[in-house]
Scaffold this active site. Structure first.
Site, PDB file in Angstrom:
ATOM      1  N   ASN A  18       0.818  -1.223   0.000  1.00 26.17           N
ATOM      2  CA  ASN A  18       0.000   0.000   0.000  1.00 26.17           C
ATOM      3  C   ASN A  18       0.842   1.259   0.000  1.00 26.17           C
ATOM      4  O   ASN A  18       0.599   2.190  -0.777  1.00 26.17           O
ATOM      5  CB  ASN A  18      -0.877   0.032   1.260  1.00 26.17           C
ATOM      6  CG  ASN A  18      -2.012  -0.939   1.166  1.00 26.17           C
ATOM      7  OD1 ASN A  18      -2.612  -1.085   0.104  1.00 26.17           O
ATOM      8  ND2 ASN A  18      -2.288  -1.632   2.262  1.00 26.17           N
ATOM      9  N   GLU A 133       8.940   9.094  10.356  1.00 28.97           N
ATOM     10  CA  GLU A 133       7.719   9.892  10.528  1.00 28.97           C
ATOM     11  C   GLU A 133       6.461   9.087  10.243  1.00 28.97           C
ATOM     12  O   GLU A 133       5.436   9.246  10.912  1.00 28.97           O
ATOM     13  CB  GLU A 133       7.779  11.126   9.605  1.00 28.97           C
ATOM     14  CG  GLU A 133       6.582  12.043   9.688  1.00 28.97           C
ATOM     15  CD  GLU A 133       6.362  12.593  11.092  1.00 28.97           C
ATOM     16  OE1 GLU A 133       5.466  12.089  11.781  1.00 28.97           O
ATOM     17  OE2 GLU A 133       7.109  13.506  11.506  1.00 28.97           O
ATOM     18  N   GLU A 194      -7.549  -4.686   8.883  1.00 27.81           N
ATOM     19  CA  GLU A 194      -7.029  -5.853   8.179  1.00 27.81           C
ATOM     20  C   GLU A 194      -8.027  -7.006   8.300  1.00 27.81           C
ATOM     21  O   GLU A 194      -8.893  -6.990   9.170  1.00 27.81           O
ATOM     22  CB  GLU A 194      -5.718  -6.314   8.844  1.00 27.81           C
ATOM     23  CG  GLU A 194      -4.647  -5.268   8.926  1.00 27.81           C
ATOM     24  CD  GLU A 194      -4.106  -4.895   7.566  1.00 27.81           C
ATOM     25  OE1 GLU A 194      -3.927  -5.794   6.740  1.00 27.81           O
ATOM     26  OE2 GLU A 194      -3.892  -3.704   7.338  1.00 27.81           O
ATOM     27  N   ASP A 205      -1.124  -1.926  17.906  1.00 28.56           N
ATOM     28  CA  ASP A 205      -0.628  -0.954  16.931  1.00 28.56           C
ATOM     29  C   ASP A 205      -0.451   0.418  17.607  1.00 28.56           C
ATOM     30  O   ASP A 205       0.587   1.068  17.454  1.00 28.56           O
ATOM     31  CB  ASP A 205      -1.621  -0.869  15.754  1.00 28.56           C
ATOM     32  CG  ASP A 205      -1.245   0.183  14.744  1.00 28.56           C
ATOM     33  OD1 ASP A 205      -0.317  -0.064  13.947  1.00 28.56           O
ATOM     34  OD2 ASP A 205      -1.857   1.274  14.760  1.00 28.56           O
ATOM     35  N   LYS A 209       3.091   2.823  18.712  1.00 31.28           N
ATOM     36  CA  LYS A 209       3.249   4.264  18.439  1.00 31.28           C
ATOM     37  C   LYS A 209       3.513   5.044  19.736  1.00 31.28           C
ATOM     38  O   LYS A 209       4.301   6.000  19.746  1.00 31.28           O
ATOM     39  CB  LYS A 209       2.010   4.784  17.724  1.00 31.28           C
ATOM     40  CG  LYS A 209       1.857   4.139  16.341  1.00 31.28           C
ATOM     41  CD  LYS A 209       0.471   4.337  15.764  1.00 31.28           C
ATOM     42  CE  LYS A 209       0.343   3.627  14.422  1.00 31.28           C
ATOM     43  NZ  LYS A 209      -1.029   3.592  13.903  1.00 31.28           N
TER      44      LYS A 209
HETATM   45  N1  LIG Z   1      -0.777   1.249   5.425  1.00 34.38           N
HETATM   46  C1  LIG Z   1      -0.720   2.252   6.265  1.00 34.38           C
HETATM   47  O1  LIG Z   1      -1.644   3.035   6.343  1.00 34.38           O
HETATM   48  C2  LIG Z   1       0.490   2.470   7.114  1.00 34.38           C
HETATM   49  C3  LIG Z   1       0.551   3.603   7.920  1.00 34.38           C
HETATM   50  C4  LIG Z   1       1.690   3.837   8.685  1.00 34.38           C
HETATM   51  C5  LIG Z   1       2.735   2.928   8.654  1.00 34.38           C
HETATM   52  N2  LIG Z   1       2.629   1.821   7.865  1.00 34.38           N
HETATM   53  C6  LIG Z   1       3.766   0.889   7.854  1.00 34.38           C
HETATM   54  O2  LIG Z   1       4.369   0.896   6.567  1.00 34.38           O
HETATM   55  C7  LIG Z   1       4.856  -0.395   6.268  1.00 34.38           C
HETATM   56  C8  LIG Z   1       4.221  -0.889   4.985  1.00 34.38           C
HETATM   57  O3  LIG Z   1       2.824  -0.921   5.151  1.00 34.38           O
HETATM   58  P1  LIG Z   1       1.846  -1.334   3.971  1.00 34.38           P
HETATM   59  O4  LIG Z   1       0.492  -0.929   4.386  1.00 34.38           O
HETATM   60  O5  LIG Z   1       2.382  -0.837   2.677  1.00 34.38           O
HETATM   61  O6  LIG Z   1       1.936  -2.918   4.043  1.00 34.38           O
HETATM   62  P2  LIG Z   1       1.606  -3.953   2.879  1.00 34.38           P
HETATM   63  O7  LIG Z   1       1.378  -5.261   3.537  1.00 34.38           O
HETATM   64  O8  LIG Z   1       0.575  -3.410   1.959  1.00 34.38           O
HETATM   65  O9  LIG Z   1       2.982  -3.984   2.056  1.00 34.38           O
HETATM   66  C9  LIG Z   1       4.131  -4.632   2.475  1.00 34.38           C
HETATM   67  C10 LIG Z   1       4.722  -5.245   1.217  1.00 34.38           C
HETATM   68  O10 LIG Z   1       6.011  -5.739   1.539  1.00 34.38           O
HETATM   69  C11 LIG Z   1       6.157  -7.008   0.928  1.00 34.38           C
HETATM   70  N3  LIG Z   1       7.150  -7.754   1.702  1.00 34.38           N
HETATM   71  C12 LIG Z   1       7.000  -8.321   2.916  1.00 34.38           C
HETATM   72  N4  LIG Z   1       8.142  -8.926   3.277  1.00 34.38           N
HETATM   73  C13 LIG Z   1       9.021  -8.728   2.276  1.00 34.38           C
HETATM   74  C14 LIG Z   1      10.352  -9.109   2.053  1.00 34.38           C
HETATM   75  N5  LIG Z   1      11.000  -9.851   2.952  1.00 34.38           N
HETATM   76  N6  LIG Z   1      10.967  -8.711   0.915  1.00 34.38           N
HETATM   77  C15 LIG Z   1      10.306  -7.981   0.006  1.00 34.38           C
HETATM   78  N7  LIG Z   1       9.025  -7.586   0.143  1.00 34.38           N
HETATM   79  C16 LIG Z   1       8.394  -7.971   1.264  1.00 34.38           C
HETATM   80  C17 LIG Z   1       4.778  -7.634   0.995  1.00 34.38           C
HETATM   81  O11 LIG Z   1       4.655  -8.658   0.034  1.00 34.38           O
HETATM   82  C18 LIG Z   1       3.894  -6.426   0.687  1.00 34.38           C
HETATM   83  O12 LIG Z   1       3.700  -6.253  -0.688  1.00 34.38           O
HETATM   84  C19 LIG Z   1       4.555  -1.254   7.486  1.00 34.38           C
HETATM   85  O13 LIG Z   1       5.654  -1.273   8.344  1.00 34.38           O
HETATM   86  C20 LIG Z   1       3.388  -0.534   8.144  1.00 34.38           C
HETATM   87  O14 LIG Z   1       3.293  -0.761   9.527  1.00 34.38           O
HETATM   88  C21 LIG Z   1       1.549   1.581   7.090  1.00 34.38           C
HETATM   89  N1  LIG Z   2      -3.787  -0.055  11.124  1.00 37.36           N
HETATM   90  C1  LIG Z   2      -3.363   1.286  11.369  1.00 37.36           C
HETATM   91  C2  LIG Z   2      -2.642   1.815  10.152  1.00 37.36           C
HETATM   92  C3  LIG Z   2      -1.756   2.959  10.456  1.00 37.36           C
HETATM   93  O1  LIG Z   2      -0.732   2.664  11.313  1.00 37.36           O
HETATM   94  C4  LIG Z   2      -4.579   2.139  11.717  1.00 37.36           C
HETATM   95  O2  LIG Z   2      -5.722   1.655  11.678  1.00 37.36           O
HETATM   96  O3  LIG Z   2      -4.414   3.291  12.077  1.00 37.36           O
HETATM   97 NA    NA Z   3       3.506  10.783  11.189  1.00 34.57          NA
END
Ligand SMILES: NC(=O)c1ccc[n+]([C@@H]2O[C@H](COP(=O)([O-])OP(=O)(O)OC[C@H]3O[C@@H](n4cnc5c(N)ncnc54)[C@H](O)[C@@H]3O)[C@@H](O)[C@H]2O)c1
Ligand SMILES: N[C@@H](CCO)C(=O)O
Ligand code: NA
Length: 458
Positions: A18, A133, A194, A205, A209
């Site tokens: 994402n 951040e 999720e 989660d 933070k």
């Molecule tokens: N989605 C959000 O709103 C959000 C907000 C704040 C922080 N985050 C953080 O950002 C990070 C990414 O979140 P996301 O929502 O994009 O997750 P996601 O699950 O959509 O994407 C993670 C991607 O990484 C890939 N991946 C996992 N292990 C891997 C590896 N060993 N090598 C290569 N690729 C690998 C997965 O296949 C997946 O496509 C996470 O640490 C999450 O906690 C996400």
């Molecule tokens: N699962 C988290 C994503 C951002 O960290 C939320 O609902 O806020």
């Molecule tokens: Na932030």
């Protein structure tokens, strides 16, 4: 300098989910403009993924995708980690930092567990840095304002709605009367939660933070194990309705607050039954909490996040916005990336955050908050006296008590029952727990429910 003459900086991206896919899109679309801002043009040299043929939310050039993350890190000047989880993310980030390469990450789970190790690795390789951040409240600038803008102030408390999924669920329960399961199903349908929403609804989660932000706010290292954590699975439609009737809204609050040895007087004149020699430190917790409807955090609706900061000189500050989502979170990642690259271009060592204060994480037993609880009792003489005696014995002072008569309660047909809603003055958590244990045993109490903390009740 003319655009064509700008030096190139090689960016490795780990993960194209994402957030990662949105970061790739921004880098590919905006690299010239970003180059002007940085003084060097960021070139996305590759994206490490698990499966190069998996479907993506954004169309990405196939030739950038690779499964060899280690070779990609080796070839890069800067690494952006957006894969999530502990391993292999931890090992990859450590190897990049040890090679002197700045790292940007959104990985709150990793930072909350291994933050001290990652900061140490960055500090040892002078000139490099780890920035995150995106790990706290997504797009909302809160980590860097705490690190930089407030670094000359003394923060006393950080109070936040740091999880969008749980805020959406509680907001639905409050505004539509939905029960927890229906609101959760709606959050999943809309893509906020999720398929396995455990980390969100159990508070883990938000706890990650709180550990990250508390460390920065109080210049001390904390991990998720220092955070007392309660999720929202036990919050019922009746709790939400009772809170609404009393002028409150229930939010899952993440709190990091300075605890001083003197903070014992609740102003009520009551004497706590157990010794209250609290040592100074910081209490970190995630708990469903009733807050007055006029509090700025009460107006944070849907999946939005907000962080409320109380600082000695700045006073009260609130940071508000989207706490999750691909593009908003990518905005925070890009801000960190531009800042790290500007530092590299300018030369000189990166400035490390300070964790020198070493304030211990305090036990939740000593935390002093107000509580609300509802008791179901027979409506007869002596009941109130029995209940209030237990409160007094444990040094917990009652602030308000409301009685509602229930002449036709199904629990005791033909008998008159009453529902008592009690809000206490500030009391030690340990004293309140003992009060509740004793009250449950009273013959006069048929049921005890809706035990929820209250912020700013006195
Ligand atoms: N989605 C959000 O709103 C959000 C907000 C704040 C922080 N985050 C953080 O950002 C990070 C990414 O979140 P996301 O929502 O994009 O997750 P996601 O699950 O959509 O994407 C993670 C991607 O990484 C890939 N991946 C996992 N292990 C891997 C590896 N060993 N090598 C290569 N690729 C690998 C997965 O296949 C997946 O496509 C996470 O640490 C999450 O906690 C996400
Ligand atoms: N699962 C988290 C994503 C951002 O960290 C939320 O609902 O806020
Ligand atoms: Na932030």
């Amino acid at each position: 300098m003319h655009r064509a003459d700008l030096p190139l900086v090689r960016v490795a991206l780990l993960g194209a989910g994402n957030v990662g896919a949105e970061v790739a899109r921004i880098l590919l679309e905006d690299s010239e403009e970003l180059g002007d801002r940085i003084g060097a043009r960021p070139e996305l040299i590759g994206i490490a993924v698990r499966d190069v043929s998996a479907p993506r939310t954004v169309d990405l050039p196939q030739e950038l995708l690779t499964t060899d993350a280690e070779a990609l890190i080796e070839a890069a000047d800067v690494v952006v980690e957006l894969t999530g989880g502990i391993e292999p993310a931890r090992t990859r980030i450590l190897s990049a930092l040890r090679a002197g390469k700045p790292v940007v990450s959104g990985n709150k789970a990793l930072l909350a567990q291994h933050g001290p190790e990652l900061h140490a690795a960055a500090a040892e390789a002078a000139g490099t840095s780890i920035s995150y951040e995106a790990a706290v409240a997504g797009a909302i600038p809160i980590v860097r304002p705490m690190l930089d803008s407030l670094s000359g102030d003394k923060v006393n408390r950080v109070l936040g709605i740091m999880n969008g999924t749980t805020n959406y669920i509680l907001d639905q329960m409050d505004s539509t009367g939905a029960d927890f399961n229906d609101a959760l199903a709606e959050a999943q349908r809309l893509g906020y939660a999720e398929a396995d929403p455990t980390a969100d609804i159990e508070g883990h989660d938000a706890a990650a933070k709180v550990a990250i932000l508390g460390s920065i706010a109080f210049h001390s290292s904390y991990t998720i194990d220092d955070v007392y954590c309660r999720g929202i699975t036990g919050v019922t439609a009746e709790d939400v309705e009772a809170a609404r009737d009393a002028g409150y809204v229930i939010k899952l609050l993440g709190v990091a607050e300075r605890v001083t040895a003197e903070a014992h007087d609740d102003g009520s004149g009551a004497t706590a039954a157990t010794p209250t020699s609290t040592s100074a430190g910081v209490n970190l917790r995630v708990v469903p909490t009733m807050i007055p409807r006029q509090h700025p955090l009460a107006g944070v609706r849907g999946a939005f996040n907000a962080v409320f900061v109380e600082a000695e000189n700045a006073g009260e500050l609130m940071f508000y916005g989207p706490g999750a989502g691909g593009a908003p979170t990518a905005s925070a990642v890009m801000g960190d990336l531009v800042a790290a690259l500007r530092r590299s271009v300018a030369g000189g060592p990166a400035v490390a955050p300070s964790f020198h204060a070493g304030l211990p994480a305090t036990n939740v037993d000593d935390v002093r908050t107000s509580f609300s609880l509802t008791l179901l009792c027979p409506d007869r003489a002596g009941v109130l006296a029995a209940i209030s005696t237990v409160f007094a014995q444990h040094g917990v002072s009652i602030s308000t008590m409301q009685q509602r008569d229930l002449p036709d309660a199904p629990e005791r047909p033909g008998e008159c029952l009453a529902e008592l809603r009690i809000v206490t003055h500030r009391a030690r958590n340990a004293d309140l727990v003992r009060t509740v244990e004793t009250i449950r045993e009273l013959d006069e109490v048929l049921d005890l429910r809706g035990l929820i903390r209250v912020e700013s009740a006195d």
